[in-house]
Scaffold this active site. Structure first.
Site, PDB file in Angstrom:
ATOM      1  N   GLY A  53      27.496  31.825  29.948  1.00  0.00           N
ATOM      2  CA  GLY A  53      28.724  31.601  30.701  1.00  0.00           C
ATOM      3  C   GLY A  53      28.440  31.773  32.184  1.00  0.00           C
ATOM      4  O   GLY A  53      28.399  30.814  32.959  1.00  0.00           O
ATOM      5  N   ARG A  79      36.743  41.331  39.973  1.00  0.00           N
ATOM      6  CA  ARG A  79      35.439  41.944  39.655  1.00  0.00           C
ATOM      7  C   ARG A  79      35.113  43.158  40.528  1.00  0.00           C
ATOM      8  O   ARG A  79      34.676  44.180  39.999  1.00  0.00           O
ATOM      9  CB  ARG A  79      34.311  40.905  39.724  1.00  0.00           C
ATOM     10  N   CYS A 114      49.189  46.070  46.854  1.00  0.00           N
ATOM     11  CA  CYS A 114      49.435  47.499  47.108  1.00  0.00           C
ATOM     12  C   CYS A 114      48.653  48.387  46.150  1.00  0.00           C
ATOM     13  O   CYS A 114      49.228  49.032  45.256  1.00  0.00           O
ATOM     14  CB  CYS A 114      50.929  47.768  46.998  1.00  0.00           C
ATOM     15  N   TYR A 160      34.133  34.417  35.854  1.00  0.00           N
ATOM     16  CA  TYR A 160      34.976  35.616  35.775  1.00  0.00           C
ATOM     17  C   TYR A 160      35.724  35.825  37.098  1.00  0.00           C
ATOM     18  O   TYR A 160      35.932  36.949  37.523  1.00  0.00           O
ATOM     19  CB  TYR A 160      34.143  36.844  35.363  1.00  0.00           C
TER      20      TYR A 160
END
Ligand SMILES: Cc1ncc(COP(=O)(O)O)c(C=O)c1O
Length: 418
Positions: free
Chosen positions: A279, A316, A346, A374
Site C-alpha cells: 500500500g 499521521r 483545537c 494514509y
C-alpha cells in the site's frame, strides 16, 4: 532527508508536480490540496512487477493506503489486483474497474453482509483471520451454494521493528491465527465442503525498512506449509502481505528487488504463486499535501506557522508521531527560522511538523512530502472542516479526482428535533 523525487521536483527553486508548478495547482484548486502523480504510482507498482517477473505472482494493492477511485483506476489499468478490508473498499474497487478475480479480502471483523457481497461478486480469496470467521464464511457460502476460496492469515510472532501501532505480526496483536493452532484449523477448513483451502497469508507490519522480518516470517510460514503438505493439504499460493517501507526522513526505502529475491528464495521449488499487498510503497511517494500559511505567530521564543491543513487532513504526525518532510513550495531569501507547523484545530496534537527550519512568510505555500498513503483516507471532519480536494497529475494534465467538501454537505444528513 526525503525532499524532492523524480515526480515532485524543483525547477529554479519552485516545486513542481511532474510538469505542473505546485503554486499553480494551489491557485487553481485551492488549499489544503492533495496532489498525486500518476507516473509515480505506476513506476512504484512496476517495481514489484519487474522484481517478481518470471515467478507466478499477483500484486494486490492495499486499497486502505489511498482508495481514491482515480488511484484504483490507474492501478487497475496496469492489471493490478487489490487487497480490501471492507465492503466499502470492495465497492470502490469494482467502481474503478478492478477485476473481482484479483481481489483478496483481509481484516479481522468481516460482517455477514460483507462476506455475502464478496461471495456474490466472486473474489479471488478470503484472507480469514479466525476460526469463528471461518465458520461464518463456510455457513454463508453453503447457503449461497458456492465454494469460498480461503487463505488463513498466520501470525508468525515476529518483531517487524516498526512503530507499535503499525506492527501486526506479534502474538499480542489481534491479527491472524497463532502458528500453534494453524494446522488444526487448516484440517478443519479442508473438511468443509463450502470452502476451498488455497493459501496462507501474513502481514507483519507497515513501514518496514529491513528484509530480516520478512525472512523470519517466511521461514516460519514455509515450515507450516510443508507440515500441511505432509498432511495432504496442498496450498497453491503464499500471500506475503505489504509493509514495504519508504523514505520519510532518512530511512532507506526497502529494496524491492532484494525483497523479491528473499521471497522467491524462501518459496524455493514449492509450487506457490506469490501474492503481495503493498500500500504505502505505491501510494506514499506519489502524493504531497499543499497547504498555505495563514499566520506566523511568535510566543516568547517559539515560532509557529499556522497553516490551513490540520490533523483532520493528515493525522499521521498526531497519531504515530510520524515525521514527514515539510518544504516551502517557492524557495525565497526570507530569513529562515525554526517553526512548529500547526493547524487550526483545537488540540495540541494538531501539528504537521515540529522544529522545522523554513524560510517563509504569511501567505506562502508549504508542501508536506510523501503524503499519498494514509493521508486523505484517514482524514476526518473534526471541527466541521470539509475534507481537502484531491488532484491527480497525469502527463501534462491535472484532474480533480475529488472535489473539496462543502461545509453544508457535512451536516446534510443531520436534522433538528421536531
Ligand atoms: C493485511 C494488510 N495488507 C497490506 C497492508 C498494507 O500495508 P502497507 O501500506 O504498509 O504496505 C496492510 C496495512 O495495514 C494490511 O493490514
Amino acid at each position: 532527508m526525503q525532499s524532492t523525487t523524480e515526480h515532485f521536483h524543483r525547477r529554479k527553486g519552485a516545486l513542481f508536480a511532474q510538469s505542473y508548478a505546485c503554486s499553480q495547482l494551489a491557485e487553481d484548486f485551492g488549499t489544503p490540496l492533495f496532489v498525486y502523480s500518476r507516473e509515480s504510482l505506476e513506476s512504484s507498482w512496476q517495481q514489484f512487477a519487474d522484481a517478481l517477473e518470471g515467478h507466478e505472482h499477483l500484486i494486490c494493492y492495499a486499497v486502505k493506503a489511498n482508495s481514491n477511485l482515480a488511484v484504483l483506476d490507474v492501478l487497475a489499468r496496469l492489471g493490478s489486483g487489490f487487497d480490501i478490508v471492507s465492503g466499502g473498499e470492495l465497492k470502490r474497487v469494482l467502481a474503478a474497474g478492478g477485476d473481482p478475480d484479483k481481489i483478496v479480502f483481509s481484516g479481522v471483523g468481516k460482517t455477514r453482509q460483507e462476506l455475502t457481497e464478496a461471495l456474490e461478486v466472486g473474489i479471488r480469496c478470503f484472507n480469514v483471520e479466525s476460526e469463528p470467521e471461518l465458520d461464518r464464511l463456510a455457513e454463508i457460502a453453503s447457503a449461497l451454494n458456492v465454494v469460498a476460496p480461503v487463505s488463513l492469515r498466520i501470525n508468525p510472532d515476529v518483531d517487524a521493528q516498526t512503530h507499535p501501532y503499525i506492527s501486526t505480526g506479534l502474538k499480542e496483536n489481534k491479527f491472524g491465527v497463532n502458528m500453534s493452532d494453524a494446522v488444526d484449523i487448516y484440517k478443519r477448513a479442508a473438511q468443509m465442503p463450502s470452502l476451498n483451502v488455497q493459501g496462507m497469508d501474513c502481514h507483519i507490519g507497515s513501514q518496514l525498512t529491513s528484509i530480516e522480518p520478512y525472512k523470519d516470517a517466511l521461514a516460519r510460514l514455509m515450515s507450516l506449509i510443508d507440515q500441511l503438505d505432509a498432511e495432504g493439504i496442498k496450498l497453491t499460493h503464499i500471500d506475503v502481505g505489504g509493509g514495504q517501507g519508504i523514505c520519510y526522513e532518512d530511512e532507506q526505502p526497502l529494496d524491492i528487488k532484494q525483497w523479491a529475491v528473499c521471497v522467491i528464495d524462501a518459496v524455493g521449488d514449492r509450487k506457490l504463486e506469490i501474492l503481495v499487498e503493498p500500500g504505502r510503497f505505491i501510494a506514499g511517494p506519489a502524493g504531497i499535501l499543499l497547504t498555505r500559511v495563514e499566520y506566523i505567530k511568535q510566543n516568547e521564543d517559539k515560532h509557529f506557522a499556522i497553516v490551513d491543513a490540520a490533523m483532520n487532513d493528515l493525522i499521521r504526525p498526531a497519531l504515530y508521531s510520524a515525521w514527514q518532510a515539510i518544504e516551502a513550495v517557492e524557495l525565497t531569501d526570507t530569513p529562515a527560522k525554526e517553526y512548529d507547523v500547526v493547524g487550526p484545530v483545537c488540540e495540541s496534537a494538531d501539528f504537521l511538523g515540529k522544529n522545522r527550519v523554513l524560510a517563509i512568510e504569511q501567505g506562502d505555500l508549504l508542501a508536506v512530502m510523501s503524503a499519498g498513503a494514509y493521508g486523505f483516507v484517514m482524514s476526518s471532519n473534526y471541527n466541521t472542516r470539509g475534507r481537502a480536494a484531491e488532484v491527480m497529475v497525469s502527463g501534462d494534465d491535472a484532474y480533480v479526482v475529488r472535489e473539496r467538501e462543502e461545509v453544508e454537505s457535512l451536516f446534510a444528513g443531520e436534522s433538528l428535533l421536531p
